[in-house]
Design a protein around this motif. Sequence first.
Motif, PDB file in Angstrom:
ATOM      1  N   VAL A  28       0.839  -1.201   0.000  1.00 52.62           N
ATOM      2  CA  VAL A  28       0.000   0.000   0.000  1.00 52.62           C
ATOM      3  C   VAL A  28       0.873   1.250   0.000  1.00 52.62           C
ATOM      4  O   VAL A  28       0.682   2.173  -0.807  1.00 52.62           O
ATOM      5  N   ALA A  29       1.845   1.285   0.900  1.00 54.62           N
ATOM      6  CA  ALA A  29       2.683   2.479   1.047  1.00 54.62           C
ATOM      7  C   ALA A  29       3.532   2.726  -0.194  1.00 54.62           C
ATOM      8  O   ALA A  29       3.730   3.876  -0.600  1.00 54.62           O
ATOM      9  N   TYR A  30       4.049   1.660  -0.792  1.00 54.48           N
ATOM     10  CA  TYR A  30       4.870   1.847  -1.998  1.00 54.48           C
ATOM     11  C   TYR A  30       4.051   2.446  -3.126  1.00 54.48           C
ATOM     12  O   TYR A  30       4.486   3.381  -3.812  1.00 54.48           O
ATOM     13  N   ARG A  31       2.846   1.921  -3.357  1.00 51.40           N
ATOM     14  CA  ARG A  31       2.013   2.446  -4.432  1.00 51.40           C
ATOM     15  C   ARG A  31       1.584   3.885  -4.144  1.00 51.40           C
ATOM     16  O   ARG A  31       1.382   4.669  -5.058  1.00 51.40           O
ATOM     17  N   MET A  32       1.460   4.206  -2.856  1.00 43.03           N
ATOM     18  CA  MET A  32       1.077   5.557  -2.475  1.00 43.03           C
ATOM     19  C   MET A  32       2.226   6.544  -2.665  1.00 43.03           C
ATOM     20  O   MET A  32       2.027   7.681  -3.094  1.00 43.03           O
ATOM     21  N   LEU A  33       3.454   6.120  -2.347  1.00 42.79           N
ATOM     22  CA  LEU A  33       4.582   7.036  -2.271  1.00 42.79           C
ATOM     23  C   LEU A  33       5.571   6.907  -3.424  1.00 42.79           C
ATOM     24  O   LEU A  33       6.318   7.846  -3.707  1.00 42.79           O
ATOM     25  N   GLY A  34       5.645   5.734  -4.055  1.00 39.08           N
ATOM     26  CA  GLY A  34       6.613   5.540  -5.124  1.00 39.08           C
ATOM     27  C   GLY A  34       8.050   5.523  -4.639  1.00 39.08           C
ATOM     28  O   GLY A  34       8.978   5.683  -5.433  1.00 39.08           O
ATOM     29  N   SER A  35       8.238   5.322  -3.357  1.00 37.74           N
ATOM     30  CA  SER A  35       9.576   5.295  -2.769  1.00 37.74           C
ATOM     31  C   SER A  35       9.660   4.109  -1.817  1.00 37.74           C
ATOM     32  O   SER A  35       8.837   3.993  -0.898  1.00 37.74           O
ATOM     33  N   ILE A  36      10.642   3.243  -2.042  1.00 37.42           N
ATOM     34  CA  ILE A  36      10.783   2.064  -1.197  1.00 37.42           C
ATOM     35  C   ILE A  36      11.161   2.459   0.220  1.00 37.42           C
ATOM     36  O   ILE A  36      10.604   1.946   1.197  1.00 37.42           O
ATOM     37  N   SER A  37      12.094   3.380   0.364  1.00 34.06           N
ATOM     38  CA  SER A  37      12.536   3.776   1.713  1.00 34.06           C
ATOM     39  C   SER A  37      11.433   4.513   2.462  1.00 34.06           C
ATOM     40  O   SER A  37      11.221   4.271   3.656  1.00 34.06           O
TER      41      SER A  37
END
Length: 302
Positions: A28-37
């Motif tokens: 969820v967070a990756y798709r939201m932010l586009g940043s792995i870290s």
Amino acid sequence: MPPDLSGGPRADDRTGRFEEHRPHLRAVAYRMLGSISEAEDAVQEAWLRYDRTDTGDVENLGGWLTTVVGRVCLNLLRSRAQRREDSLESRIPDPLLAREGVVDPEQEVLLADSVGLALMVVMESLSPAERVAFVLHDLFAVPFEEIAPLIEKTAAATRQLASRARRKVQGQAPAPDRDLARQRVAVDAFFAATRTGDLDALLAVLDPEVVLRADGYAGGASRGVVLTGAATVAGQAVMFRSLAPYARPALVNGAAGVVVIGADGRPVSIMAFTVVDGTIAAIDVLTAPERLDALDLSAFRE
């Protein structure tokens, strides 16, 4: 409500229950932010909020944690929008990389039903509220009634935000061919033509309206480059044909792409391709050295 992901560890094992949800929350967070870290940071913040909260009465822990991560990501997106001055329309998000036929178990959830890099690029141009509404509803089936409080809108307004975001995405990021083998045929044809400088062959494999987006050219001297049209993109490809022999097949966000490793063993670029009806409709290129150096590309040096 989204599917209830709870179960497995004992109810009193709070850490165990959270860890069961971590892969989903990272997705969820990756798709939201586009940043792995940043996605990892968002999940860690969700853990801290979970650890401080009595969730004994929460029936759907997976849904509850999803909305917590959504709130954290919304705050990060708003902060990012306030401090960034450069254009978002060509920023290349962190790519998810895998060798074809070899998937790291830790990447499986991220890659499952993965969102192509071209779509991730387009999502960078959405407002924070649009992105939250679109990602949570369209990609993770969270009802508008549960998204609305996060972005301080009514359910009806949230529905409109998601609809507007969907139109932007569909207009700028065409749905790729689902057949990976067909994608690879087009990508291989692109590099075969690039190596020989065959402009006619390049034009044949490129969609007439192809878009090439690059986030940082060699040395990081130029950022936010967008090229459009088959002739322009083909001409640019021929200029870099000396690099074609160093292109190594890769899955980039689940689609056919390449990692280019130079003769000296240093990464040169990561290229993601969107193949539609057998031709290349979009090419997204990451060449910024500092970003390439931050990625684990050891699997592509073998």
